[in-house]
Write an enzyme that holds these catalytic residues in place. Structure first.
Site, PDB file in Angstrom:
ATOM      1  N   GLU A  23       3.385   7.142   7.431  1.00  0.00           N
ATOM      2  CA  GLU A  23       4.039   5.579   6.890  1.00  0.00           C
ATOM      3  C   GLU A  23       4.384   5.692   5.316  1.00  0.00           C
ATOM      4  OE1 GLU A  23       3.175   1.672   8.753  1.00  0.00           O
ATOM      5  OE2 GLU A  23       1.755   1.761   7.094  1.00  0.00           O
TER       6      GLU A  23
ATOM      7  N   THR B 144       0.917  -1.214   0.062  1.00  0.00           N
ATOM      8  CA  THR B 144       0.121   0.027   0.149  1.00  0.00           C
ATOM      9  C   THR B 144       0.730   1.225  -0.068  1.00  0.00           C
ATOM     10  OG1 THR B 144      -0.015  -0.138   2.272  1.00  0.00           O
ATOM     11  CG2 THR B 144      -2.142  -1.039   0.961  1.00  0.00           C
TER      12      THR B 144
END
Ligand code: UDP
Ligand code: MN
Length: 350
Positions: A299, A241
């Site tokens: 992230e 992702t």
């Protein structure tokens, strides 16, 4: 009469030679003494000691007579990969000898700074996080926790082990959990630049909604240390992702990528963590100025940084598991694990 004069001439010549020789010797001894006093000059000695100290910190020394299992070139973990293509170790149970590593790091008198953020309702995770850390995290080494919170009154009283210290730092409250998560980068950027940096050798930055179940020790130390995210470790890179929209600074094009790293745990030296957090803060604010936010916030930026600035050590998913995940045969020890949480209940805006 003539003979007498020649005799006196020779005597004078001899005395001259003797005088010259004595002076020459004296000069040499003087310069020898000078050299001696120069090397014992306190500032020089201090410099030498400091560089020796530095050297000591770089190298790992084992002690004669300390016995441990013979390292093998033929027998070891074969079910997992324990080195990256750029030759950084990936730490799994069975790839290191903790008694050997401990014996070498114990000599070095190191300090590990550890940051943790607990804003809003996340203070509820502190008790379990800290209590379990005190059982498993760098036991026997000097640890300085830096706890950032907007609710210092909710920080529980925890009995800390020997040479473990906790500093509580108050930060302003924030509404969006995404801002809290990303805001960590700016605070860490500042912390790693402050004079606190001189109080520790290494730093780890950890999520608070986690619990330790197994030992986390000096095998994790390194220049730039990243932890593999527990979800994606078996996935092809195009299913990671990563941020896939080119309008975000965190964009990683299809076909690129090494591993998917978690932002819930990373570390290294203060210098390296400063560079990483500064980069993420900068990229986050460029995105914000364009009303963009990366898909997985800090992230996503961390993953982009680590793709082009290769970590020197990787920690396997043993070092950040998830309580809700099924055990797998590769993960033989769970060291730290995300606890189950109800995001809608704990996050201010969910
Ligand atoms: N955090 C916090 N308060 C919040 C949201 C997040 O203190 O309201 C901090 C906390 O340290 C948490 C980290 O930011 O561990 C990352 O957020 P979260 O754990 O919710 O992200 P996830 O691990 O679920 O992706
Ligand atoms: Mn978390």
């Amino acid at each position: 009469m003539k003979l007498d004069r020649i005799f006196i001439f020779f005597i004078l010549l001899l005395l001259g030679i003797l005088f010259y020789w004595v002076c020459y010797l004296g000069y040499n001894q003087e310069s020898y003494r000078k050299q001696q006093t120069q090397t014992t000059d306190p500032s020089i000695v201090k410099n030498i000691l400091m560089s020796e100290e530095k050297h000591k910190n770089l190298g790992l020394q084992s002690s004669p007579g300390f016995l441990y299992s013979q390292p093998s070139l033929l027998v070891g973990r074969t079910d997992v990969v324990s080195v990256t293509p750029w030759l950084a170790p990936i730490v799994w149970e069975g790839t290191f000898d903790s008694s050997l590593i401990d014996s070498m790091y114990k000599k070095k008198n190191i300090t590990i700074a550890t940051t943790v953020f607990a804003l809003g309702k996340y203070t509820r995770f502190l008790k379990e996080f800290l209590e379990s850390a005190e059982q498993h995290y760098f036991v026997g080494y000097r640890v300085r926790y830096y706890l950032f919170t907007d609710r210092p009154e909710e920080v529980p009283e925890i009995k800390l082990g020997e040479e473990h210290y906790l500093t509580i730092l108050k930060v302003p409250s924030m509404d969006r959990w995404q801002d809290i998560s990303m805001g960590r980068m700016e605070i860490l950027e500042k912390l790693t630049k402050s004079e606190l940096a001189s109080e520790a050798d290494y730093i780890f930055c950890l999520d608070v909604d986690a619990k330790f179940y197994g030992p986390w020790g000096v095998e994790t130390l390194g220049r730039l240390v990243a932890v593999i995210h527990p979800w994606f470790y078996g996935y092809p890179r195009d299913q990671f992702t990563y941020e896939r929209r080119p309008e975000s600074q965190a964009f990683i094009p299809a076909g690129e990528g090494d591993y998917y790293y978690t932002a819930a745990a990373f570390g290294g030296t203060f210098k390296e963590v400063h560079e990483l957090t500064k980069y993420c803060r900068e990229q986050q604010s460029i995105d914000a100025s364009k009303a963009t936010e990366a898909i997985w916030h800090d992230e996503s930026h961390l993953n982009k940084y680590l793709l082009y600035n290769k970590p020197s050590k990787l920690l396997s998913p043993e070092y950040l598991w998830r309580d809700i995940s099924m055990r797998t045969s590769q993960v033989k020890v769970i060291r730290l694990s995300h606890v189950a949480k109800n995001n809608e209940e704990v996050r201010q805006n969910a």
